[in-house]
Design an enzyme around this catalytic site. Structure first.
Site, PDB file in Angstrom:
ATOM      1  N   THR A  68      -2.065  -6.818  11.726  1.00 44.72           N
ATOM      2  CA  THR A  68      -1.965  -7.867  12.745  1.00 44.72           C
ATOM      3  C   THR A  68      -2.762  -9.117  12.395  1.00 44.72           C
ATOM      4  O   THR A  68      -2.901 -10.014  13.232  1.00 44.72           O
ATOM      5  CB  THR A  68      -2.442  -7.323  14.107  1.00 44.72           C
ATOM      6  OG1 THR A  68      -3.785  -6.827  13.967  1.00 44.72           O
ATOM      7  CG2 THR A  68      -1.545  -6.188  14.593  1.00 44.72           C
ATOM      8  N   LYS A  70      -2.035 -11.591  10.158  1.00 40.29           N
ATOM      9  CA  LYS A  70      -1.013 -12.105   9.241  1.00 40.29           C
ATOM     10  C   LYS A  70      -0.468 -13.446   9.701  1.00 40.29           C
ATOM     11  O   LYS A  70      -0.374 -13.715  10.905  1.00 40.29           O
ATOM     12  CB  LYS A  70       0.146 -11.100   9.134  1.00 40.29           C
ATOM     13  CG  LYS A  70      -0.258  -9.735   8.552  1.00 40.29           C
ATOM     14  CD  LYS A  70       0.899  -8.749   8.610  1.00 40.29           C
ATOM     15  CE  LYS A  70       0.524  -7.387   8.029  1.00 40.29           C
ATOM     16  NZ  LYS A  70       0.449  -7.385   6.570  1.00 40.29           N
ATOM     17  N   CYS A 104       4.572  -9.530   2.607  1.00 40.73           N
ATOM     18  CA  CYS A 104       4.560  -8.522   3.672  1.00 40.73           C
ATOM     19  C   CYS A 104       5.986  -8.090   3.913  1.00 40.73           C
ATOM     20  O   CYS A 104       6.810  -8.861   4.420  1.00 40.73           O
ATOM     21  CB  CYS A 104       3.955  -9.071   4.959  1.00 40.73           C
ATOM     22  SG  CYS A 104       4.049  -7.877   6.337  1.00 40.73           S
ATOM     23  N   SER A 305      -4.446  -0.429   3.272  1.00 38.47           N
ATOM     24  CA  SER A 305      -4.210  -1.870   3.256  1.00 38.47           C
ATOM     25  C   SER A 305      -5.460  -2.574   3.745  1.00 38.47           C
ATOM     26  O   SER A 305      -6.020  -2.218   4.789  1.00 38.47           O
ATOM     27  CB  SER A 305      -3.026  -2.222   4.159  1.00 38.47           C
ATOM     28  OG  SER A 305      -2.809  -3.617   4.187  1.00 38.47           O
ATOM     29  N   MET A 314       3.204   0.004   4.994  1.00 35.20           N
ATOM     30  CA  MET A 314       3.538  -1.381   4.706  1.00 35.20           C
ATOM     31  C   MET A 314       4.948  -1.427   4.127  1.00 35.20           C
ATOM     32  O   MET A 314       5.329  -0.564   3.339  1.00 35.20           O
ATOM     33  CB  MET A 314       2.556  -1.965   3.696  1.00 35.20           C
ATOM     34  CG  MET A 314       1.083  -1.855   4.125  1.00 35.20           C
ATOM     35  SD  MET A 314       0.349  -0.217   3.826  1.00 35.20           S
ATOM     36  CE  MET A 314       0.034  -0.334   2.073  1.00 35.20           C
ATOM     37  N   GLY A 315       5.711  -2.461   4.515  1.00 39.14           N
ATOM     38  CA  GLY A 315       7.083  -2.546   4.028  1.00 39.14           C
ATOM     39  C   GLY A 315       7.165  -2.688   2.524  1.00 39.14           C
ATOM     40  O   GLY A 315       8.020  -2.073   1.870  1.00 39.14           O
TER      41      GLY A 315
END
Length: 396
Positions: A68, A70, A104, A305, A314-315
């Site tokens: 959060t 970002k 991201c 992360s 994470m994607g």
């Protein structure tokens, strides 16, 4: 004593996948922040509420987690083959810097919807009803992302019944394809090996798969560091010795991958590489209380992360998992059974995720044509953010 008042900057607060961040259109930023540099970084840190020694980001939009903290800056693409240019900034919570070293993957799912809603896409490409294909140029890593955004009555469809583990409520499904996802111009395996021996002081020699796909990632076996691969956040994030160990592994992996030259550079490059540990499929209870069955997954993966175990996945790390799973002999592939595959379903702290990737060997080098996964995205708030007008001026 006089003080400079606050300024208002148009912005949108969005969730994308299992992350959320503050989205800006480049030309809406103050002129000094429209170009890379210290002014832009200071502005974004002030928006998010960093650096915060309390690690709460109370005086900003951040949520005090890597998921959060970002920011995203978008503009019409300079490339005729793309619709929008997407720049991602990972804001450190407690230190004064923004990490621009990677993408991201979760917020990638929100780029298409934002671009459509904010006039960055040619209206001729948006159907009245159907799917709008948005071609995204990911500026951080110079790669193409193709997003399939559902449209209803000329508007982005946000609500739906697609469920994503790690996100409480269902939403509309957005398939996202990461094209040729090897990071930058480097090889997928920077050392040339699918498995390396990584010597880590205080830990020993670890088997490691060092891969550049989606995001640079160091994969290790869970059992080699005393874990099962079924751990939840509290098992790692409350253990300062464990966190220090993972940071040491990450730093040595970064040097081995050629991302940094010296270990002390790792402290200013927190976003990349990621560290993840893998194990064969096992049953466990996810953080939501949901039962994850070993029969429904191919392996378990846990990833860190920004120095903490991620609450889901994470994607971009999911892309790395899919890519590594598709290449026989990697630690990810071996944990998943060792056979050739074009898709993998892995268990993470919040549940499970499926990602597809197709690998091929060309001129002795592995390549991934694309990696595909489904995410969702939603606007949480739109309007403007306010920050002190002198918070990003360089002469203050």
């Amino acid at each position: 004593m006089s003080h400079v008042g606050q300024i208002s900057i148009p912005a949108t607060y969005m969730r994308g996948g299992t992350s959320k961040g503050v989205f800006f259109t480049l030309n809406d930023l103050p002129e000094a922040a429209r170009v890379p540099g210290a002014a832009r970084d200071k502005l974004l840190m002030r928006v998010i509420g960093s650096p915060d020694p309390y690690e709460k980001q109370i005086d900003g939009m951040g949520g005090a987690t890597s998921s959060t903290s970002k920011t995203v800056i978008l503009s019409k693409s300079k490339s005729p083959d793309h619709d929008v240019d997407y720049l991602f900034g990972q804001v450190s919570i407690d230190k004064p810097y923004v990490d621009w070293s990677g993408n991201c993957g979760n917020l990638s799912a929100a780029v298409g919807p934002y671009a459509i809603a904010n006039g960055l896409i040619d209206p001729a490409k948006i159907p009245e009803n159907g799917i709008a294909e948005v071609r995204i140029w990911q500026v951080n890593i110079n790669k193409t992302i193709v997003s399939q955004v559902p449209i209803v009555n000329g508007q982005v469809q946000e609500t739906g019944d697609f469920e994503l583990d790690g996100v409480t409520f269902p939403a509309a499904e957005i398939p996202v394809a990461f094209m040729e996802p090897a990071d930058g111009e480097g090889a997928i395996f920077p050392t040339g090996n699918v498995v390396d021996d990584l010597e880590v002081p205080g830990v020993g020699v670890l088997k490691a798969t060092l891969i550049n796909a989606g995001i640079p990632t160091v994969f290790i076996n869970a059992q080699d560091i005393g874990y099962t691969g079924c751990e939840l956040q509290e098992a790692i994030n409350s253990d300062t010795k464990a966190l220090a160990m993972f940071e040491t592994i990450r730093a040595h992996g970064a040097v081995r991958m050629g991302l940094i030259k010296h270990l002390d550079e790792a402290a200013s490059r927190q976003h990349t590489p990621k560290v993840a540990f893998v194990a064969p499929p096992a049953s466990y209870t996810a953080s939501s209380g949901k039962a994850v069955s070993a029969d429904n997954i191919d392996l378990v993966v846990r990833a860190l992360s920004m120095g903490k175990l991620h609450h889901a996945m994470m994607g971009t790390a999911a892309v790395a998992i899919g890519a590594a799973a598709a290449i026989q002999g990697t630690l990810v592939n071996l944990a998943a059974g060792g056979e050739a595959r074009e898709a993998v379903t892995f268990g993470h702290p919040s549940g499970a995720l499926r990602v597809g990737a197709k690998a091929s060997l060309a001129d002795g080098r592995w390549q991934i044509d694309q990696a595909v996964m489904s995410r969702s995205a939603r606007v949480l708030m739109e309007g403007s953010v306010r920050i002190p007008g002198d918070s990003f001026l360089m002469n203050v």
